[in-house]
Scaffold this active site. Structure first.
Site, PDB file in Angstrom:
ATOM      1  N   GLU A 180      96.559  20.354 -39.842  1.00  0.00           N
ATOM      2  CA  GLU A 180      96.030  19.311 -40.718  1.00  0.00           C
ATOM      3  C   GLU A 180      97.068  18.866 -41.748  1.00  0.00           C
ATOM      4  O   GLU A 180      97.230  17.681 -41.993  1.00  0.00           O
ATOM      5  CB  GLU A 180      94.778  19.859 -41.429  1.00  0.00           C
ATOM      6  N   ASP A 181      97.754  19.831 -42.345  1.00  0.00           N
ATOM      7  CA  ASP A 181      98.539  19.517 -43.537  1.00  0.00           C
ATOM      8  C   ASP A 181     100.058  19.594 -43.366  1.00  0.00           C
ATOM      9  O   ASP A 181     100.784  19.347 -44.322  1.00  0.00           O
ATOM     10  CB  ASP A 181      98.155  20.483 -44.680  1.00  0.00           C
ATOM     11  N   HIS A 204      95.367  28.103 -40.305  1.00  0.00           N
ATOM     12  CA  HIS A 204      94.268  27.139 -40.187  1.00  0.00           C
ATOM     13  C   HIS A 204      94.547  25.780 -40.791  1.00  0.00           C
ATOM     14  O   HIS A 204      93.935  24.793 -40.408  1.00  0.00           O
ATOM     15  CB  HIS A 204      92.957  27.726 -40.753  1.00  0.00           C
ATOM     16  N   ASP A 218      87.752  30.591 -45.410  1.00  0.00           N
ATOM     17  CA  ASP A 218      88.479  29.473 -46.014  1.00  0.00           C
ATOM     18  C   ASP A 218      87.683  28.954 -47.207  1.00  0.00           C
ATOM     19  O   ASP A 218      88.190  28.800 -48.313  1.00  0.00           O
ATOM     20  CB  ASP A 218      88.652  28.383 -44.942  1.00  0.00           C
ATOM     21  N   HIS A 259      97.007  30.519 -50.249  1.00  0.00           N
ATOM     22  CA  HIS A 259      95.633  30.299 -49.787  1.00  0.00           C
ATOM     23  C   HIS A 259      95.440  30.830 -48.367  1.00  0.00           C
ATOM     24  O   HIS A 259      94.505  31.589 -48.097  1.00  0.00           O
ATOM     25  CB  HIS A 259      95.311  28.802 -49.850  1.00  0.00           C
ATOM     26  N   ASP A 306      64.245  43.522 -63.882  1.00  0.00           N
ATOM     27  CA  ASP A 306      64.020  44.824 -64.489  1.00  0.00           C
ATOM     28  C   ASP A 306      63.424  45.788 -63.478  1.00  0.00           C
ATOM     29  O   ASP A 306      62.401  46.403 -63.696  1.00  0.00           O
ATOM     30  CB  ASP A 306      63.104  44.672 -65.710  1.00  0.00           C
TER      31      ASP A 306
HETATM   32 MN    MN Z   1      92.034  26.043 -46.054  1.00  0.00          MN
END
Ligand code: MN
Length: 741
Positions: free
Chosen positions: A92-93, A88, A155, A64, A276
């Protein structure tokens, strides 16, 4: 054109993760002096930091972050921004800290990651009503550095491309809606159109797959049907331009499913009207060539005058520049044309990202280039921020924050800038209840964008609503009509019930106190104990309520508390005989009145002793006694004079009690009814019934039935009521008004 993933052709989880080499090559293609070592370090960092983590697709998590970095490279951004794409999610993770990032990649990257992380945390609060509030914070955050937003948009774009891997439909829809309401408009706002339209289409696909599918299917059919004509038109255009010495790229362009959908939702527009249409883009060298190309095309084919737009001379707020025209082209086909330079094309597609370039040896955002292209697009965000903070032009907000797909929503702001999402048509009163039930209860007025407006005014997007509070809870009967939200309606109903009950309990207590006073007794609640049973009520409050509502009269109360007192004590105001139809004869005499004739008091005017009265003989009914000024008498004016009888009150009436009616309009304030009852009681009257005639936000009109000795007594009571500053008007009622249950 850009390589966009089709929502209907999702990436497979088995897709290979692009390598560091792939990324470096992509960046170097537009930024040859890029710090390759730093990019590789960031690549390794994200791979190692996210080790063991997987996406819902089953792919390693860092796939990702690498894809996000590649999307940023597609926008040709600087190395710090690409690194931010890679990193990024690490703070956070993963175990990584901002300090780690600052040490490894410098303060620039650390600050950018911090900004993106903070935006991500806001998204955790994903309630619908919170989303546009997030938007506000988002905008405030990114105006410091637009790169934070660019990373966040990429993101989101990758997350949208892989949204189908998210198992829960509810979550998919929430993310899609948030994308449509917040991220796509922001992308458009800074001109990153390429990202904007893909976000919109992916969101549309997730929110309304059936509609997306049917539009896509029809587009495919159309493409097949007209492929030959498109090739012909394209060739004719190129030939004409070449003959005039213009080197131009001509290509057909297709409308996006979501943009067609939005237009379809407008009334009176059919699919053919929108889709169209033969649409082409003509790219030329420089702005002068745009006008030359336009001249050539207009000379060759007839143009549709009202369709011509010059966005080169007057660019759109997000710096979009182009010439737009529609011609009746080859084979009499209606052809839409966008004529622009490659630079304009880049800005049209990439917006703010188009202004990164080498300057003084470094590759970065160039405000000068942005200004030359029509102004710093980041500056364009500031008005939006101001709108969000202070109100400002609601249309501006409408254009950017409201999406037709969810048009039935109104976003309004508190003076502090908190956002309140309401259904379309909501009023300041809905707003007040949405903020807090207590604010709704105490609301007495509203200022919208600083100006006083009625509480029933429908709110518009971007309105800043300040609720004017009263000191006490307002009895809000009638307010139900002013609100459309269920929450406000339920709260108002509840308060009406409780406040009316409160009012009647107060009145009832005053009635009870005065009833005791007339008996020469001091009122105490303890004295009621036995009476409660006799009157079949459970508590003093319930008794007061019954008294206040007229379900129990004060006479009945006294009788219940002091059984047999009526007989013992004889006449007391509420116990003495009332003048009524049966006894009228006792109190009235007059010339020509036959003894024994049936005598009635007109209910039209309810005359009481002291009133000037006249009798009218009506066949089959006897004599009706009217007050001399009764309007009903007018109907008898033509009758023979002998049907009129002059009447007078007898002296016996001094010892009787009559019931008169007063209509009063008072301010709708707590306690006002109890005050009225108190005034009547002090003036020696006895309220036997109270009826609500009308109750509005400000005023309360009611009628009292009052037991009085005579007309003079009644006048005294009316005068006493007039002394209260809460009484707007009060008068003795001749006619019985329409009563509201
Ligand atoms: Mn992300």
């Amino acid at each position: 054109m850009s390589a966009l993933a089709s929502p209907s052709a999702p990436a497979s989880p088995a897709d290979a993760i692009p390598s560091a080499d792939d990324l470096v090559a992509r960046v170097k293609s537009y930024h040859p002096k890029a710090d390759e070592a730093k990019l590789r370090r960031a690549y390794d960092f994200t791979r190692d930091a996210h080790e063991g983590q997987t996406r819902q697709s089953g792919a390693p998590y860092y796939s990702h972050t690498v894809e996000v970095a590649l999307l940023l490279a597609d926008l040709r951004l600087d190395v710090a921004t690409i690194c931010t794409g890679l990193l990024h999610d690490t703070v956070e993770d993963t175990e990584a800290t901002l300090n780690d990032l600052e040490r490894e990649f410098g303060p620039d990257v650390a600050q950018l990651v911090d900004g993106v992380t903070k935006l991500g945390q806001m998204n955790l609060r994903s309630k619908r009503t919170k989303q546009a509030e997030n938007l506000q914070k988002l905008v405030v955050a990114i105006t410091k550095d637009v790169r934070v937003l660019l990373v966040k948009l990429c993101d989101r774009l990758h997350n949208m491309r892989t949204l189908h891997f998210v198992a829960k439909q509810e979550k998919r829809e929430r993310i899609a809606r948030e994308t449509l309401e917040i991220y796509a408009p922001l992308a458009r706002r800074i001109g990153v159109n390429r990202v904007c339209v893909e976000l919109e289409d992916l969101a549309f696909f997730n929110l309304n797959p059936a509609a997306h599918q049917s539009i896509t299917k029809r587009l495919t059919e159309l493409r097949t049907l007209r492929s030959k004509e498109v090739a012909e038109v394209s060739a004719s255009l190129s030939e004409e331009l070449l003959a005039a010495g213009l080197d131009a790229r001509v290509f057909g362009r297709e409308k996006r499913p979501y943009s067609i959908w939005r237009k379809l939702e407008k009334k009176g527009v059919g699919f053919e009207d929108i889709a169209d249409i033969y649409a082409f883009r003509v790219l030329v060298e420089d702005p002068t060539d745009c006008y030359r190309a336009l001249g050539v095309i207009h000379q060759r084919w007839r143009c549709v005058p009202e369709r011509f737009r010059d966005y080169i001379s007057v660019p759109k707020p997000n710096n979009y520049r182009s010439l737009h025209t529609t011609i009746i082209g080859p084979s009499n086909l209606r052809v839409e044309l966008q004529i622009r330079t490659e630079d304009m094309e880049r800005i049209a597609e990439d917006g703010v990202a188009a202004h990164w370039r080498y300057k003084a040896g470094s590759y970065a955002f160039d405000p000068g280039a942005a200004a030359a292209a029509g102004g710093d697009p980041v500056e364009r965000l500031r008005p939006l921020m101001e709108i969000l903070n202070q109100g400002g032009d609601p249309d501006e907000f409408l254009e950017h924050a409201k999406l037709e797909m969810f048009a039935n929503e109104v976003y309004a702001f508190t003076p502090k800038g908190d956002l309140i999402a309401l259904p379309g048509g909501a009023t300041p009163l809905d707003f007040a209840f949405a903020v807090h039930t207590e604010l709704g209860h105490t609301a007495i007025g509203a200022k919208i964008n600083g100006r006083e407006r009625p509480l029933r005014t429908p709110l518009a997007n971007g309105d800043v609503v300040q609720i004017v509070k009263g000191g006490e809870r307002q009895p809000p009967a009638g307010w139900e009509d002013l609100v459309i939200t269920g929450r406000a309606r339920a709260a108002i109903r509840k308060l009406i019930r409780s406040s009316e009950t409160d009012e009647f309990v107060r009145i009832g207590k005053v009635i009870a106190e005065h009833a005791f006073l007339r008996e020469g007794k001091v009122f105490r609640e303890t004295i009621l104990e036995d009476a409660l049973k006799r009157l079949d009520v459970d508590s003093p409050e319930e008794l007061y309520l019954a008294l206040g509502r007229g379900q129990v009269t004060s006479g009945e109360l006294v009788e219940a508390v002091f059984p047999g007192m009526k007989e013992m004590r004889g006449q007391r105001p509420q116990d003495r005989d009332r003048i009524d139809d049966d006894h009228g004869q006792l109190y009235v005499h007059g010339r020509g009145l036959t003894p024994g004739v049936s005598l009635h008091f007109g209910s039209c005017c309810s005359p009481i002793p002291g009133d000037r009265i006249v009798g009218v003989v009506e066949s089959g009914k006897g004599v009706i006694v009217h007050a001399i000024d009764c309007e009903v008498l007018a109907a008898h004016e033509d009758d023979a004079t002998d049907s009129w009888i002059d009447l007078k009150w007898t002296p016996e009436t001094q010892n009787t009690v009559s019931v008169g009616r007063v209509t009063a309009t008072v301010r709708n304030e707590p306690g006002v009814l109890a005050e009225m009852a108190g005034i009547v009681g002090e003036a020696g009257g006895n309220i036997s019934d109270v009826k609500t005639l009308e109750r509005t936000h400000d005023f309360f009109t009611m009628s009292f039935d009052v037991e009085v000795f005579d007309a003079r007594h009644m006048s005294n009571i009316v005068a006493a009521l007039k002394t209260s500053d809460r009484v707007v008007s009060v008068e003795r009622t001749r006619e019985v008004g329409e009563e509201l249950g």
